[in-house]
Design an enzyme around this catalytic site. Structure first.
Site, PDB file in Angstrom:
ATOM      1  N   ASN A 133       2.111   7.253  -7.838  1.00 26.29           N
ATOM      2  CA  ASN A 133       2.752   6.366  -8.845  1.00 26.29           C
ATOM      3  C   ASN A 133       1.864   5.919  -9.829  1.00 26.29           C
ATOM      4  OD1 ASN A 133       1.773   4.918  -6.619  1.00 26.29           O
ATOM      5  ND2 ASN A 133       3.532   3.481  -6.483  1.00 26.29           N
ATOM      6  N   GLU A 140      -6.116  -5.646  -1.102  1.00 25.36           N
ATOM      7  CA  GLU A 140      -7.004  -5.008  -2.310  1.00 25.36           C
ATOM      8  C   GLU A 140      -7.081  -6.430  -3.340  1.00 25.36           C
ATOM      9  OE1 GLU A 140      -5.033  -1.130  -3.173  1.00 25.36           O
ATOM     10  OE2 GLU A 140      -7.047  -0.473  -2.841  1.00 25.36           O
TER      11      GLU A 140
HETATM   12  P1  NDP Z   1       1.542  10.138   0.897  1.00 20.54           P
HETATM   13  O1  NDP Z   1       1.439   9.382   2.116  1.00 20.54           O
HETATM   14  O2  NDP Z   1       2.326  11.492   1.045  1.00 20.54           O
HETATM   15  O3  NDP Z   1       0.132  10.737   0.049  1.00 20.54           O
HETATM   16  C1  NDP Z   1      -0.761   9.732  -0.218  1.00 20.54           C
HETATM   17  C2  NDP Z   1      -2.295  10.539  -0.481  1.00 20.54           C
HETATM   18  O4  NDP Z   1      -2.612  10.687   0.900  1.00 20.54           O
HETATM   19  C3  NDP Z   1      -1.976  11.492  -1.343  1.00 20.54           C
HETATM   20  O5  NDP Z   1      -3.181  11.619  -2.029  1.00 20.54           O
HETATM   21  C4  NDP Z   1      -2.018  12.772  -0.177  1.00 20.54           C
HETATM   22  O6  NDP Z   1      -2.426  13.887  -0.422  1.00 20.54           O
HETATM   23  C5  NDP Z   1      -2.888  12.203   0.787  1.00 20.54           C
HETATM   24  N1  NDP Z   1      -2.706  12.954   2.360  1.00 20.54           N
HETATM   25  C6  NDP Z   1      -1.793  13.304   2.693  1.00 20.54           C
HETATM   26  N2  NDP Z   1      -2.130  13.694   4.147  1.00 20.54           N
HETATM   27  C7  NDP Z   1      -3.275  13.351   4.428  1.00 20.54           C
HETATM   28  C8  NDP Z   1      -4.187  13.698   5.473  1.00 20.54           C
HETATM   29  N3  NDP Z   1      -3.708  13.844   6.762  1.00 20.54           N
HETATM   30  N4  NDP Z   1      -5.227  12.975   5.251  1.00 20.54           N
HETATM   31  C9  NDP Z   1      -5.884  12.552   4.322  1.00 20.54           C
HETATM   32  N5  NDP Z   1      -5.037  12.340   3.158  1.00 20.54           N
HETATM   33  C10 NDP Z   1      -3.777  12.665   3.218  1.00 20.54           C
HETATM   34  O7  NDP Z   1       2.086   9.259  -0.274  1.00 20.54           O
HETATM   35  P2  NDP Z   1       2.814   9.454  -1.807  1.00 20.54           P
HETATM   36  O8  NDP Z   1       1.719  10.265  -2.671  1.00 20.54           O
HETATM   37  O9  NDP Z   1       4.053  10.333  -1.524  1.00 20.54           O
HETATM   38  O10 NDP Z   1       3.043   8.282  -2.117  1.00 20.54           O
HETATM   39  C11 NDP Z   1       3.976   7.364  -2.132  1.00 20.54           C
HETATM   40  C12 NDP Z   1       3.781   6.531  -0.974  1.00 20.54           C
HETATM   41  O11 NDP Z   1       2.704   5.502  -1.281  1.00 20.54           O
HETATM   42  C13 NDP Z   1       4.894   5.467  -0.530  1.00 20.54           C
HETATM   43  O12 NDP Z   1       5.346   5.382   0.814  1.00 20.54           O
HETATM   44  C14 NDP Z   1       4.676   4.198  -1.208  1.00 20.54           C
HETATM   45  O13 NDP Z   1       5.162   3.155  -0.497  1.00 20.54           O
HETATM   46  C15 NDP Z   1       3.097   4.351  -0.790  1.00 20.54           C
HETATM   47  N6  NDP Z   1       2.633   3.389  -1.833  1.00 20.54           N
HETATM   48  C16 NDP Z   1       2.042   2.248  -1.288  1.00 20.54           C
HETATM   49  C17 NDP Z   1       1.066   1.342  -2.214  1.00 20.54           C
HETATM   50  C18 NDP Z   1       0.728   0.144  -1.632  1.00 20.54           C
HETATM   51  O14 NDP Z   1      -0.393  -0.444  -2.507  1.00 20.54           O
HETATM   52  N7  NDP Z   1       0.949  -0.439  -0.732  1.00 20.54           N
HETATM   53  C19 NDP Z   1       1.069   1.572  -3.771  1.00 20.54           C
HETATM   54  C20 NDP Z   1       1.736   2.779  -4.095  1.00 20.54           C
HETATM   55  C21 NDP Z   1       2.259   3.900  -3.174  1.00 20.54           C
HETATM   56  P3  NDP Z   1      -1.254  14.972  -1.410  1.00 20.54           P
HETATM   57  O15 NDP Z   1      -0.034  14.235  -1.454  1.00 20.54           O
HETATM   58  O16 NDP Z   1      -1.841  15.245  -2.543  1.00 20.54           O
HETATM   59  O17 NDP Z   1      -1.045  16.031  -0.368  1.00 20.54           O
END
Ligand code: NDP
Length: 485
Positions: A154, A459
């Site tokens: 995002n 952060e």
């Molecule tokens: P995901 O949890 O699907 O993915 C986050 C990242 O982790 C991606 O780069 C993903 O890779 C990677 N990832 C997935 N599985 C693994 C693993 N087993 N080991 C290491 N890395 C992994 O989240 P989204 O990208 O769908 O983002 C949305 C989510 O993020 C929402 O739940 C939102 O609330 C949260 N979010 C939280 C924020 C905060 O600051 N608290 C800010 C913004 C979002 P890939 O997707 O490329 O496979």
């Protein structure tokens, strides 16, 4: 207009790197559904090379003075600001968010972090602790080593900078893996840091899906993992990091409450609800998606909210008049649409939106449900789309108990003119980031993060320094050493 195609898929050891044998990752422009660029996932050999470069570069980077490190970060911040338009266009193409937003919220927020932590780098110190007999202890604030940053889709520029800036300020190096959905922006951050004078290997970007992230997290050379992502991914990454006793920062999801009391300024409360549900088409972790509105003002709130939603400008994100863009991907749009269907099925009242917009790309109308009850799926699960749930309440104690009855604890907000109530409610929230008469501000000077399942660590702000450094105590004896024999 910027050409979104990157020079190569990865940035390792101060240069772009490519290996076409990695799985292709198409970059789809959310406003049209068209492929605008393509990268390849990092092969194990490339991921290994990135960690090796970060490991090699770290001692020398840490040995520089904080002022020197900070100067490079601040120079990068200036360059990001000078190139804001180009970077904002890239962010819009990577995510689909309107240029009207990205011009003010993405690269600029990344620049703020680089400037803030660049300024702090020269001021990082340990302490001196005086003990009896002239003995004393001094503490050294030391870097952790190689840090892995993993981002969500995002805010790809902001997330890369929010992780890199404090990590690098403390003398760590980083390997950053963007979300596979938005692989472009972090590469530009790496390129700019290099141009600003960052030594090779200090900040590396490797693209790829979850398995690339998992390989980085599991590597023995890595000292810390900082993830922005969902709670299920957070649990997996935390567990994998724990196996190696690594430090973690987890910025995860939420289902945050926003409470609007009967004495609130209704226009401001509606502005807060709009910002906290529809900015970035609702794809913000800290969104206040459970809007508890006092029954005395509920109908006035809903009718004015619907009126204001009617003035949203949905359109081409690259047109600066557009203030409501598409969702990041077809998959994310379908997730949100399934939740909308669930809301209708479970008896919530749809008062605005609810449909996919009649145009190309992944546009979903800004959607509001009223008469939502705590047990409904849409009130319990994070939707991560433009779907606001309005719930009724009459009593402060009752609404506080309901607001806190969730596994999440990222953010929470209250709108009221009653000063004592505002602070009492803020103190009672089980959330890491709270708002009084505003919503979703995230200045770099303030800590940001969640409690409960929403995260670990913070952060931004001076707090982030504690999560990217370690304190070593050095005991100094001024007299003789007494021993029992
Ligand atoms: P995901 O949890 O699907 O993915 C986050 C990242 O982790 C991606 O780069 C993903 O890779 C990677 N990832 C997935 N599985 C693994 C693993 N087993 N080991 C290491 N890395 C992994 O989240 P989204 O990208 O769908 O983002 C949305 C989510 O993020 C929402 O739940 C939102 O609330 C949260 N979010 C939280 C924020 C905060 O600051 N608290 C800010 C913004 C979002 P890939 O997707 O490329 O496979």
């Amino acid at each position: 207009m910027i050409d979104p195609k990157p020079t190569a898929s990865h940035f390792i050891d101060g240069a772009y790197a490519e290996d076409d044998s990695g799985t292709p990752i198409p970059v789809i422009y959310a406003a049209t559904g068209e492929e605008i660029a393509r990268v390849h996932a990092a092969t194990p050999a490339l991921a290994d090379r990135a960690i090796a470069a970060a490991k090699r570069a770290q001692p020398e980077w840490a040995a520089m003075s904080g002022t020197e490190r900070g100067r490079i970060l601040r120079r990068a911040a200036d360059m990001i600001r000078e190139r804001n338009r180009e970077l904002s266009e890239l962010e819009t193409l990577d995510t689909g968010k309107p240029l009207q937003e990205t011009l003010v919220a993405d690269a600029t927020s990344g620049a703020d972090a680089l400037e803030y932590f660049g300024g702090l780098a020269g001021a990082l110190t340990g302490e001196h602790i005086q003990l009896p007999g002239g003995d004393f202890v001094y503490t050294r604030r030391e870097a952790l080593g190689v840090c892995v940053g993993i981002g969500a889709w995002n805010y790809p520029t902001q997330i890369a900078c929010w992780k890199a800036a404090p990590a690098l300020a403390c003398g760590n190096t980083m390997v950053f893996k963007p979300s596979e959905t938005t692989p472009l922006c972090a590469l530009k951050v790496a390129e700019i840091l290099k141009e600003a004078g960052l030594p090779d290997g200090v900040f590396n970007v490797v693209n790829g899906a979850g398995e690339v992230g998992a390989a980085l997290v599991g590597d023995d050379r890595v000292a810390k993992v900082s993830l922005t992502g969902s709670v299920p991914t957070g649990r997996k990454v935390y567990q994998a990091a724990a196996a190696g006793m690594k430090h973690v920062t987890m910025e995860l999801g939420g289902k945050s409450p926003m409470i609007v009391f009967e004495d609130a300024d209704i226009e401001n409360a509606i502005s807060g609800a709009i910002l906290g549900n529809f900015y970035s088409s609702g794809q913000i972790c800290s969104n206040g998606t459970r809007v508890f509105v006092h029954t005395d003002i509920k109908e006035a709130f809903l009718s004015r909210l619907a009126e204001r939603i009617g003035t949203a400008v949905m359109g081409d994100p690259l047109d600066e008049a557009t203030n409501f863009g598409p969702m990041v991907s077809e998959g994310q749009m379908n997730i949100a649409m399934n939740y909308i269907a669930k809301g209708v099925e479970e008896g919530a009242r749809l008062v605005a939106g609810g449909k996919r917009a009649d145009r190309g790309g992944w546009y979903l109308e800004p959607t509001v449900f009223a008469d939502v009850t705590d047990d409904m799926t849409i009130a319990r699960e994070e939707i991560f789309g433009p779907v606001m749930c309005v719930l009724d309440f009459t009593d402060e104690d009752e609404v506080m108990a309901r607001a806190n009855a969730t596994e999440y604890g990222l953010a929470a907000g209250v709108f009221t003119r009653d000063l004592a109530r505002a602070h009492r409610v803020a103190a009672g929230f089980e959330a890491g980031t709270c708002y009084i008469n505003t919503y979703n501000d995230a200045p770099v000077e303030a800590p940001f993060g969640g409690v409960k399942a929403s995260g670990v660590g913070r952060e931004n702000s001076k707090e982030a320094i504690n999560h990217y450094s370690e304190v070593k105590s050095v005991y100094v004896r001024m007299g003789d050493v007494e021993a029992p024999f």
